[in-house]
Write an enzyme that holds these catalytic residues in place. Structure first.
Site, short mmCIF file in Angstrom:
data_model
loop_
_atom_site.label_atom_id
_atom_site.label_comp_id
_atom_site.label_asym_id
_atom_site.label_seq_id
_atom_site.Cartn_x
_atom_site.Cartn_y
_atom_site.Cartn_z
N TYR A 101 44.10 35.19 31.16
CA TYR A 101 43.54 36.50 30.80
C TYR A 101 44.16 36.98 29.49
O TYR A 101 45.37 36.85 29.28
CB TYR A 101 43.85 37.53 31.90
N GLU A 189 38.30 42.02 25.81
CA GLU A 189 38.84 41.21 26.90
C GLU A 189 38.24 39.81 26.87
O GLU A 189 37.04 39.66 26.67
CB GLU A 189 38.48 41.90 28.21
#
Ligand code: GDP
Ligand code: MN
Length: 378
Positions: A101, A189
């Site tokens: 991530y 993101e």
């Protein structure tokens, strides 16, 4: 404003972040054609502006063009968290060893962006924060200096990346920060950032949220707005410059000021009612804006009563009252309303409303109680 995955990833790619080179399809047949062009297994991915598409069945692998067509036709018929899927992204499938991530958001408490990385990619970061917070590494970015290469490297080592991957990871993190700054984003993101079997990094999913207040200087991004993802009420509110959030209750609220709007919703709840919306008409709103606000509130079929709570400062009570009367001339409705107006020109405002046969209240408590009673009795 949220961008779709394929739009976000295109912007990432322009800044040098590696992405799978896929294409968008609006029907199953073109999904098949795209899969054929790609000439290897693909992933068919629902393009809707919510997370968790994978879990909801909106992301599927397909080995052949036939299978891609079948998956696309199933996904194109789906609703994900209430949003109908109107397009799918067909990406070449990546075989991944692990998922990472990487994201950047504004940390309001620190007044600075913060970059977040985790070795537990693929699942939602909120979930990681809950079950294994030790797997999340963050670094506050000095807004003047920007993200420094050594900080990005620390992040890479911090999540336990293979040493050989750290330079590439650093490049991606720095590029992602450039995207964040250049697009005036409130969030970027990559989740997951794949580590492939042949030791490469690929951004398999992308999310980009642009700060609405900055859209004036990003007309190119504004063009990417997906009109299908906005309800007619949201669109009208945006055009009229109103802050509007639809809720599930039956008491419409029209208030000047965000804080006062929150307080109004609290008081409605306190008296056992449920607000149908949050709506801030802003300071100094004139009649036309008030009329737009009322039209938006009344376009919601759930609304059984409307509470108008106006605190006159820059916003003048008589202006608002005239706006209400004007709106009622435009929108025929039998929904009962109660208005509380205090402050600048409140008396004039009350008189205008009284002569239009509108009910007024002396206090917010009284107004809320009346609105709740009306909504319950209808
Ligand atoms: P989200 O659920 O909305 O965040 O959608 P994602 O694009 O992140 O996809 C969800 C999951 O599908 C990812 O975490 C991966 O595990 C998987 N996935 C997506 N693309 C690929 C791919 O190309 N290959 C493989 N093996 N898995 C994929
Ligand atoms: Mn994802």
């Amino acid at each position: 404003m949220k961008l779709h995955e394929h739009q976000s990833k295109e912007i990432f790619a322009r800044h040098g972040i590696p992405i799978p080179r896929g294409k968008v399809a609006y029907d199953a047949e073109s999904a098949r054609d795209i899969a054929k062009q790609i000439g290897q297994p693909v992933v068919v991915k629902a393009q809707v502006l919510v997370g968790g598409r994978g879990k909801a069945g909106g992301v599927k692998l397909a080995q052949t063009p036939d299978e891609a067509e079948k998956q696309a036709s199933a996904i194109l018929g789906m609703d994900i968290k209430g949003l109908p899927v109107r397009k799918v992204l067909i990406d070449p499938a990546v075989s991944a060893k692990s998922e990472v991530y990487l994201g950047i958001v504004i940390d309001r408490a620190q007044g600075a962006p913060v970059i977040i990385a985790s070795s537990a990619g693929g699942m939602e970061i909120e979930e990681v924060a809950r079950v294994s917070p030790e797997k999340i590494i963050r670094e506050t970015i000095d807004p003047v200096l920007g993200l420094q290469p050594f900080e990005a490297r620390e992040l890479g080592y911090g999540i336990g990346l293979d040493k050989k991957l750290v330079p590439e990871f650093t490049k991606i993190a720095l590029a992602l920060y450039r995207v964040f700054v250049e697009t005036d984003a409130s969030l970027v993101e990559i989740n997951p950032l794949f580590i492939t079997n042949d030791q490469k990094l690929v951004a398999a999913d992308g999310k980009l949220v642009i700060d609405d207040s900055a859209l004036d200087r990003h007309h190119d991004l504004e063009m990417l707005r997906d009109a299908d993802e906005e309800t007619p009420a949201e669109r009208e509110a945006r055009k009229a410059g109103l802050s509007f959030v639809k809720l599930d209750g039956n008491i419409g609220c029209m208030v000047n000021g965000a804080g006062l709007a929150m307080a109004t919703m609290d008081v409605i709840k306190f008296y056992g009612g449920e607000p149908a919306n949050f709506l801030d008409i802003g300071g100094g709103a004139r009649a036309d804006k008030v009329a737009a606000a009322l039209r938006i509130i009344l376009s919601d079929p759930n609304v059984e009563a409307v509470l108008l709570n106006i605190f006159g400062g820059i916003t003048r009570g008589d202006e608002v009252a005239r706006g209400i009367v004007e709106a009622l001339n435009q929108v025929k409705t039998d929904v009962p309303m109660v208005a509380r107006i205090v402050g600048t020109n409140a008396e004039e405002g009350r008189q205008i409303l009284a002569s239009a046969h509108l009910r007024t209240a002396e206090s917010l408590e009284e107004g809320a109680r009346i609105a709740v009673e009306i909504a319950k009795s209808r």
